[in-house]
Every structure is written in structure tokens, then in C-alpha cells.
Design a protein around this motif. Structure first.
Motif, short mmCIF file in Angstrom:
data_model
loop_
_atom_site.label_atom_id
_atom_site.label_comp_id
_atom_site.label_asym_id
_atom_site.label_seq_id
_atom_site.Cartn_x
_atom_site.Cartn_y
_atom_site.Cartn_z
N LEU A 8 8.11 -58.01 -52.90
CA LEU A 8 7.81 -57.48 -51.57
C LEU A 8 7.77 -58.59 -50.52
O LEU A 8 8.28 -58.42 -49.40
N LYS A 9 7.17 -59.73 -50.87
CA LYS A 9 7.11 -60.84 -49.91
C LYS A 9 8.51 -61.39 -49.62
O LYS A 9 8.82 -61.76 -48.49
N ILE A 10 9.34 -61.44 -50.65
CA ILE A 10 10.71 -61.91 -50.45
C ILE A 10 11.49 -60.92 -49.59
O ILE A 10 12.23 -61.31 -48.68
N LEU A 11 11.31 -59.62 -49.83
CA LEU A 11 11.96 -58.61 -49.00
C LEU A 11 11.53 -58.74 -47.55
O LEU A 11 12.37 -58.70 -46.63
N ALA A 12 10.23 -58.91 -47.32
CA ALA A 12 9.73 -59.05 -45.94
C ALA A 12 10.34 -60.26 -45.26
O ALA A 12 10.73 -60.20 -44.09
N ALA A 13 10.46 -61.37 -45.99
CA ALA A 13 11.03 -62.59 -45.41
C ALA A 13 12.50 -62.38 -45.05
O ALA A 13 12.98 -62.84 -44.00
N HIS A 69 19.29 -50.16 -45.40
CA HIS A 69 18.48 -49.24 -44.61
C HIS A 69 17.23 -48.83 -45.39
O HIS A 69 16.14 -48.68 -44.81
N LEU A 70 17.35 -48.70 -46.70
CA LEU A 70 16.18 -48.41 -47.53
C LEU A 70 15.23 -49.59 -47.54
O LEU A 70 14.00 -49.41 -47.53
N GLY A 71 15.77 -50.81 -47.52
CA GLY A 71 14.92 -51.99 -47.45
C GLY A 71 14.09 -52.04 -46.18
O GLY A 71 12.91 -52.39 -46.20
N TYR A 72 14.71 -51.66 -45.06
CA TYR A 72 13.96 -51.58 -43.80
C TYR A 72 12.84 -50.54 -43.90
O TYR A 72 11.74 -50.75 -43.40
N ARG A 73 13.14 -49.41 -44.55
CA ARG A 73 12.13 -48.35 -44.66
C ARG A 73 10.93 -48.84 -45.46
O ARG A 73 9.78 -48.61 -45.08
N VAL A 74 11.18 -49.54 -46.58
CA VAL A 74 10.08 -50.09 -47.38
C VAL A 74 9.30 -51.12 -46.55
O VAL A 74 8.06 -51.16 -46.57
N TYR A 75 10.02 -51.93 -45.80
CA TYR A 75 9.38 -52.94 -44.95
C TYR A 75 8.45 -52.28 -43.93
O TYR A 75 7.29 -52.67 -43.77
N ILE A 76 8.95 -51.24 -43.24
CA ILE A 76 8.15 -50.59 -42.19
C ILE A 76 6.95 -49.87 -42.79
O ILE A 76 5.83 -49.95 -42.28
N ASN A 77 7.17 -49.18 -43.91
CA ASN A 77 6.09 -48.37 -44.50
C ASN A 77 5.04 -49.19 -45.22
O ASN A 77 3.86 -48.83 -45.24
N GLN A 78 5.43 -50.33 -45.83
CA GLN A 78 4.51 -51.05 -46.71
C GLN A 78 4.18 -52.47 -46.28
O GLN A 78 3.11 -52.99 -46.64
N LEU A 79 5.05 -53.13 -45.52
CA LEU A 79 4.90 -54.56 -45.31
C LEU A 79 4.65 -54.97 -43.87
O LEU A 79 4.01 -56.00 -43.62
N VAL A 311 16.97 -46.94 -28.48
CA VAL A 311 18.05 -46.89 -29.48
C VAL A 311 18.66 -48.28 -29.52
O VAL A 311 19.02 -48.85 -28.48
N GLY A 312 18.77 -48.83 -30.73
CA GLY A 312 19.32 -50.17 -30.86
C GLY A 312 19.88 -50.37 -32.25
O GLY A 312 19.97 -49.43 -33.05
N PRO A 313 20.27 -51.60 -32.58
CA PRO A 313 20.78 -51.87 -33.92
C PRO A 313 19.67 -51.71 -34.96
O PRO A 313 18.49 -51.74 -34.62
N VAL A 314 20.06 -51.55 -36.22
CA VAL A 314 19.07 -51.38 -37.28
C VAL A 314 18.15 -52.59 -37.36
O VAL A 314 16.97 -52.45 -37.72
N ARG A 315 18.63 -53.76 -37.00
CA ARG A 315 17.80 -54.96 -37.06
C ARG A 315 16.91 -55.12 -35.81
O ARG A 315 16.76 -56.22 -35.27
N LEU A 316 16.30 -54.04 -35.39
CA LEU A 316 15.32 -54.10 -34.31
C LEU A 316 14.09 -54.88 -34.75
O LEU A 316 13.74 -54.92 -35.94
N ASP A 317 13.42 -55.47 -33.78
CA ASP A 317 12.15 -56.14 -34.06
C ASP A 317 11.04 -55.09 -34.01
O ASP A 317 10.33 -54.94 -33.02
N TYR A 318 10.89 -54.35 -35.11
CA TYR A 318 9.97 -53.21 -35.15
C TYR A 318 8.52 -53.64 -34.88
O TYR A 318 7.77 -52.91 -34.23
N ARG A 319 8.12 -54.79 -35.40
CA ARG A 319 6.73 -55.24 -35.24
C ARG A 319 6.36 -55.37 -33.76
O ARG A 319 5.23 -55.07 -33.38
#
Length: 345
Positions: A8-13, A69-79, A311-319
């Protein structure tokens, strides 16, 4: 999906690196970025496991990895841990709304423009009209002998008007008759009750006078539909042309953002206040497969009936973006609530 803490930490990075740079990352670079010590070989093995889980992608054979896209979802929901707005950031947003007694439509358009300029992405802002909103009053005011201004005032304070011409000479008796008739027939009715079928029944009630009053009835219908549908504003679409991932789909993407009917399913209005994030392939529209949409809903008075988003690219700065959009929505809802008489006659 169960994933151990190190993965999870590696995914977040990886997600945060890709958001920041837009470039794939390799195991050696990633090992140097991590807060804990681990060899590049171990990082490579963990990245391979994340790839097998569908959380990472490899854009080219020799390239590093990027989030799926699934990796982003895990990042937003959990990390992800959102970055709270600073006092200065709140002050900057407040300054964008430094208006007194604003026109609601103008305020929504200005909000879309301000958010587009503030974020550098495309934006939308909209409201829908609650079902309890009714016609409070109709006024037909003569401008000259053959021209009138028609005004429809809704119970939530929204006012719409338009000019119409008739092919006969107007006088005081005609205006007085039609004003009384229109308010008797339309006053107190909810906006969504005023359909073409209802308009036909009103015309029948006018009998032999229906033909001469057709332009006025059509104008009232148009104004009521405009109030019922609510305004929709898009801004900053050309901001997206600077992102390489949108090159092949730019025309379709920009056309979709401007189309309220297509965008309706992405706007969670009526589901309460909050933020909805749709990532890439989660979007129901094929034109948005390479885009993310962040939409915050808000209340106008007691009704959850407004939304603003980017609306923007998938690599938005969600935080960073999510707290900003939440504050934009909260501020816009408060201003519109103060501007509109929300349902009270």
C-alpha cells in the motif's frame, strides 16, 4: 481487496509521483523515495505483485510503472489524506465570491469561471429546481403597442423574463385580462406540471382567443421550462488541451463537457451534500475514459440541488483538489441561499 501495508505504501508513492510528474517510475527511483529502507529488487517484486493485482500499468515495455484506474481508486479510498485548506486559501476563494446581492445565474457562471482559473482544469456548475418550487406570479408588461415583456417569478425567488411580439394592438384591457388569466391558470403550479399537454388545456380554456394569445402562452411555457431545468455552465474546457493524454479525444471531450444532458448522470444532485469522484473508466461516458471528474454537491436553503466540479486528467491532485472543491461548493451554496427566497412565499 486485501493488500499488505508495504504494498500500500509503495502504491501511494507511485500514485503521488505520477500525479506530480506525469512520468512512469522505476524501482530504483522509487526505492530512494520511500520513507522506509528497502532494496530496489524488493521494490521491483512488490511492483510486480501490484501489477498482477491490476493496480499498476506499464505503458511501454522498457518503461516504469504508472497507477491503473483501479490503483487510483484504492489510493483515494484507503490511502489518501486530504490537505486541509489554509486560512490564506480560504481567503482567496472567499475573495472570488466577493459580491453583494448577486444574480443567481451570473453567480453560477462566475463560479465555474473562477474554479477553472483557480485549478487549471475544465469546470461545471449547475442547479436543478426542487419539485416543490411553483409559479409565484406572472407579469406581462407592455413595452410598446405590439411588444411585451413577460416575467415569471418562481416561489424560490428565481426570476426569468423574455420579450415577445404580437400581431395586434395591445391595450390596457387586453393586458389586464391576460395577466389575470395567466395567474389563475399557472399560479401555484409546480414547474414540472407545466408541460405541453397542460399548455394545450390552457389554450382550450381561452376558446376563440387562444390564437391571439399563443405567443404569450408559448413564452410563459419557455420561461417555466427554463426555471425547471435550472442553469448549467461549463468553463475552462480549453485548459485540457495542454494535457497530452487528451490529444486524440479533445474534440469529443470538450463537446461532452458542454452538453448538460450527457453530464447529468455524473451529477449526484439530490443525494445530499458531499463529493463524488469518478475515475477514468468508472465514468459512464466513453468520452471520459481518460478523465477524472470531481463533483461536490451543496444545498440551497433546505434543498440539495446544486453541484460544482472539475474535469481533468486521471492524474489529478486529489488530495489538494477535493478540499478546494468542497469549500467552493459550500461558499456557493451559502451565497445562493442568501440570494434566493428558498421556497417561501
Amino acid at each position: 481487496m486485501e493488500i499488505d501495508n508495504r504494498k500500500l505504501k509503495i502504491l501511494a508513492a507511485i500514485v503521488e509521483y505520477y500525479i506530480r510528474t506525469g512520468e512512469p517510475v522505476g524501482s530504483k527511483t522509487l526505492a530512494q523515495m520511500l520513507e522506509f529502507q528497502v532494496s530496489p529488487a524488493t521494490v521491483r517484486n512488490e511492483m510486480a505483485a501490484l501489477f498482477d493485482l491490476g493496480l499498476l500499468e506499464q505503458p511501454h515495455t522498457s518503461a516504469g510503472r504508472i497507477p491503473s484506474h483501479l490503483g487510483y481508486r484504492v489510493y483515494i479510498n484507503q490511502l489518501m489524506r486530504c490537505q486541509p485548506l489554509t486560512e490564506q486559501e480560504r481567503d482567496e476563494i472567499d475573495a472570488l465570491f466577493n459580491v453583494s446581492d448577486p444574480d443567481p445565474d451570473r453567480l453560477l457562471a462566475d463560479a465555474a469561471n473562477a474554479l477553472a482559473e483557480y485549478t487549471g482544469y475544465a469546470t461545471i456548475s449547475t442547479t436543478v429546481t426542487p419539485k416543490h418550487v411553483t409559479v409565484r406570479r406572472i407579469e406581462v408588461v407592455p413595452i410598446d403597442r405590439r411588444t411585451v415583456m413577460m416575467v415569471v417569478i418562481a416561489s424560490n425567488g428565481v426570476i426569468k423574463n423574455k420579450v415577445a411580439r404580437v400581431n395586434y394592438l395591445l391595450n390596457h384591457e387586453i393586458i389586464e385580462f391576460f395577466n389575470k388569466f395567466a395567474n389563475d391558470r399557472f399560479g401555484g403550479r409546480s414547474m414540472d406540471e407545466i408541460t405541453t399537454m397542460y399548455l394545450s388545456s390552457v389554450a382550450v380554456a381561452l376558446g376563440e382567443y387562444s390564437k391571439i394569445f399563443t405567443p404569450l402562452l408559448a413564452g410563459i411555457y419557455e420561461l417555466c421550462r427554463s426555471i425547471n431545468d435550472g442553469p448549467y455552465f461549463a468553463s475552462g474546457e480549453t485548459n485540457l488541451l495542454g494535457y497530452k493524454e487528451f490529444g486524440p479525444v479533445a474534440h469529443d471531450l470538450l463537446t461532452t463537457i458542454a452538453d448538460r444532458q450527457k453530464f447529468a448522470d455524473l451529477l449526484p444532485i439530490g443525494s445530499g451534500e458531499g463529493v463524488k469522484v469518478s475515475i477514468g473508466k468508472e465514468n459512464p461516458l466513453s468520452e471520459l475514459t481518460d478523465s477524472s471528474v470531481i463533483v461536490a454537491t451543496y444545498k440551497i436553503g433546505r434543498d440539495s440541488c446544486g453541484a460544482i466540479g472539475v474535469v481533468g486528467p486521471v492524474r489529478l491532485d486529489y488530495r489538494r483538489l477535493i478540499p478546494h472543491i468542497e469549500y467552493f461548493a459550500k461558499t456557493l451554496g451559502e451565497l445562493l441561499s442568501n440570494t434566493l427566497d428558498n421556497g417561501e412565499d
